[in-house]
Design a protein around this motif. Sequence first.
Motif, PDB file in Angstrom:
ATOM      1  N   ALA A 121       0.825  -1.208   0.000  1.00 56.25           N
ATOM      2  CA  ALA A 121       0.000   0.000   0.000  1.00 56.25           C
ATOM      3  C   ALA A 121       0.858   1.256   0.000  1.00 56.25           C
ATOM      4  CB  ALA A 121      -0.933  -0.006   1.218  1.00 56.25           C
ATOM      5  N   LEU A 122       1.898   1.264   0.825  1.00 60.42           N
ATOM      6  CA  LEU A 122       2.781   2.428   0.881  1.00 60.42           C
ATOM      7  C   LEU A 122       3.538   2.588  -0.432  1.00 60.42           C
ATOM      8  CD1 LEU A 122       4.177   2.035   4.519  1.00 60.42           C
ATOM      9  CD2 LEU A 122       2.350   3.550   3.734  1.00 60.42           C
ATOM     10  N   ALA A 123       3.941   1.461  -1.038  1.00 62.59           N
ATOM     11  CA  ALA A 123       4.647   1.524  -2.315  1.00 62.59           C
ATOM     12  C   ALA A 123       3.736   2.039  -3.429  1.00 62.59           C
ATOM     13  CB  ALA A 123       5.189   0.141  -2.682  1.00 62.59           C
ATOM     14  N   ALA A 124       2.431   1.784  -3.288  1.00 58.05           N
ATOM     15  CA  ALA A 124       1.474   2.233  -4.308  1.00 58.05           C
ATOM     16  C   ALA A 124       1.098   3.702  -4.145  1.00 58.05           C
ATOM     17  CB  ALA A 124       0.212   1.369  -4.256  1.00 58.05           C
ATOM     18  N   GLY A 125       1.560   4.326  -3.066  1.00 57.62           N
ATOM     19  CA  GLY A 125       1.298   5.750  -2.900  1.00 57.62           C
ATOM     20  C   GLY A 125       0.469   6.135  -1.695  1.00 57.62           C
ATOM     21  N   ALA A 126       0.029   5.153  -0.901  1.00 57.04           N
ATOM     22  CA  ALA A 126      -0.744   5.481   0.303  1.00 57.04           C
ATOM     23  C   ALA A 126       0.165   6.164   1.324  1.00 57.04           C
ATOM     24  CB  ALA A 126      -1.355   4.223   0.910  1.00 57.04           C
ATOM     25  N   LEU A 127      -0.409   7.074   2.102  1.00 57.74           N
ATOM     26  CA  LEU A 127       0.354   7.775   3.129  1.00 57.74           C
ATOM     27  C   LEU A 127       0.344   7.045   4.465  1.00 57.74           C
ATOM     28  CD1 LEU A 127      -0.503  11.538   2.508  1.00 57.74           C
ATOM     29  CD2 LEU A 127       1.472  10.224   1.736  1.00 57.74           C
ATOM     30  N   GLY A 128      -0.462   6.012   4.546  1.00 52.42           N
ATOM     31  CA  GLY A 128      -0.514   5.274   5.793  1.00 52.42           C
ATOM     32  C   GLY A 128      -1.341   4.019   5.655  1.00 52.42           C
ATOM     33  N   PHE A 129      -1.174   3.109   6.605  1.00 51.86           N
ATOM     34  CA  PHE A 129      -1.907   1.847   6.649  1.00 51.86           C
ATOM     35  C   PHE A 129      -2.469   1.731   8.058  1.00 51.86           C
ATOM     36  CE2 PHE A 129      -2.519  -2.698   7.030  1.00 51.86           C
ATOM     37  CZ  PHE A 129      -2.882  -3.100   5.753  1.00 51.86           C
ATOM     38  N   ILE A 130      -3.780   1.893   8.186  1.00 55.50           N
ATOM     39  CA  ILE A 130      -4.420   1.939   9.498  1.00 55.50           C
ATOM     40  C   ILE A 130      -5.215   0.653   9.722  1.00 55.50           C
ATOM     41  CG2 ILE A 130      -5.967   3.239  11.003  1.00 55.50           C
ATOM     42  CD1 ILE A 130      -5.528   5.664   9.129  1.00 55.50           C
ATOM     43  N   PRO A 131      -4.877  -0.152  10.728  1.00 60.91           N
ATOM     44  CA  PRO A 131      -5.631  -1.384  10.996  1.00 60.91           C
ATOM     45  C   PRO A 131      -7.060  -1.074  11.449  1.00 60.91           C
ATOM     46  CG  PRO A 131      -3.499  -1.389  12.112  1.00 60.91           C
ATOM     47  CD  PRO A 131      -3.731   0.005  11.633  1.00 60.91           C
ATOM     48  N   LYS A 132      -8.003  -1.875  10.980  1.00 61.84           N
ATOM     49  CA  LYS A 132      -9.392  -1.700  11.412  1.00 61.84           C
ATOM     50  C   LYS A 132      -9.562  -2.053  12.884  1.00 61.84           C
ATOM     51  CE  LYS A 132     -11.977  -2.243   7.103  1.00 61.84           C
ATOM     52  NZ  LYS A 132     -12.986  -3.042   6.367  1.00 61.84           N
ATOM     53  N   SER A 133      -8.583  -2.745  13.433  1.00 61.09           N
ATOM     54  CA  SER A 133      -8.645  -3.098  14.853  1.00 61.09           C
ATOM     55  C   SER A 133      -8.335  -1.903  15.756  1.00 61.09           C
ATOM     56  CB  SER A 133      -7.653  -4.228  15.150  1.00 61.09           C
ATOM     57  OG  SER A 133      -6.329  -3.858  14.779  1.00 61.09           O
ATOM     58  N   SER A 134      -7.947  -0.769  15.170  1.00 60.67           N
ATOM     59  CA  SER A 134      -7.646   0.431  15.965  1.00 60.67           C
ATOM     60  C   SER A 134      -8.890   0.892  16.707  1.00 60.67           C
ATOM     61  CB  SER A 134      -7.162   1.568  15.051  1.00 60.67           C
ATOM     62  OG  SER A 134      -6.039   1.181  14.289  1.00 60.67           O
ATOM     63  N   ASP A 135      -8.702   1.378  17.945  1.00 60.89           N
ATOM     64  CA  ASP A 135      -9.847   1.950  18.645  1.00 60.89           C
ATOM     65  C   ASP A 135     -10.078   3.376  18.144  1.00 60.89           C
ATOM     66  OD1 ASP A 135      -8.068   3.709  20.005  1.00 60.89           O
ATOM     67  OD2 ASP A 135      -7.847   2.303  21.670  1.00 60.89           O
TER      68      ASP A 135
END
Length: 205
Positions: free
Chosen positions: A103-117
């Motif tokens: 995802a980061l290599a494709a240009g995303a600025l971050g990867f946020i887990p859905k498990s985050s509160d």
Amino acid sequence: MTALCTTLPEHISLLLVDDHKIFLDGLSLALSSLTRELEVHTAQNAEQAEQWLQQRDFDLILLDLKLPDMPGLELLRRWQAQGRMTPVAILSASDSTQDAQAALAAGALGFIPKSSDSEELRLAVTRVLLGESLPAPQPTPIAELTPRQQEILPLLADGLPNKLISRRLGLSEDTVKTHLKALYQELNVHSRTACVAAARQRGWI
């Protein structure tokens, strides 16, 4: 010298792209306190997301990896090829380090887990909106496995049957089976294929 911006503007427009309506509703609620004038739009597939982008601009897009009509990464790569400047963060149920790096290599600025509160989610979104790039999540430590299990996993991934694994490691087949049973329980799986897939997702092999 220009001061760094550390607070969000009052008006922010977000596009949330996920195929689960209940999750979109919960996400919208979790982000509602982000800023005073938060404008949230949602899309449940790539087509709807494209339609929104033809109509207006957004400050940030939160994009799921798995959409019904197109993989999220493919959609992100399409936007990058089109030269779209809207920041994108991936919001996914996957905890795979490989997915995050892709995802980061494709240009995303971050990867946020859905498990985050809710608090973790708001903090991550705030950081991206302020121009930060979020690092990829770290793989689950392999220390949860015994040294013998760490030896067995790569051989399992290579497709070796229990008899060959036992010969390679100098163990009895029953001992190999015992370790495999423990691995299955640790990864909550019921087959060799699922075990390898789950271990790869955790970054163990």
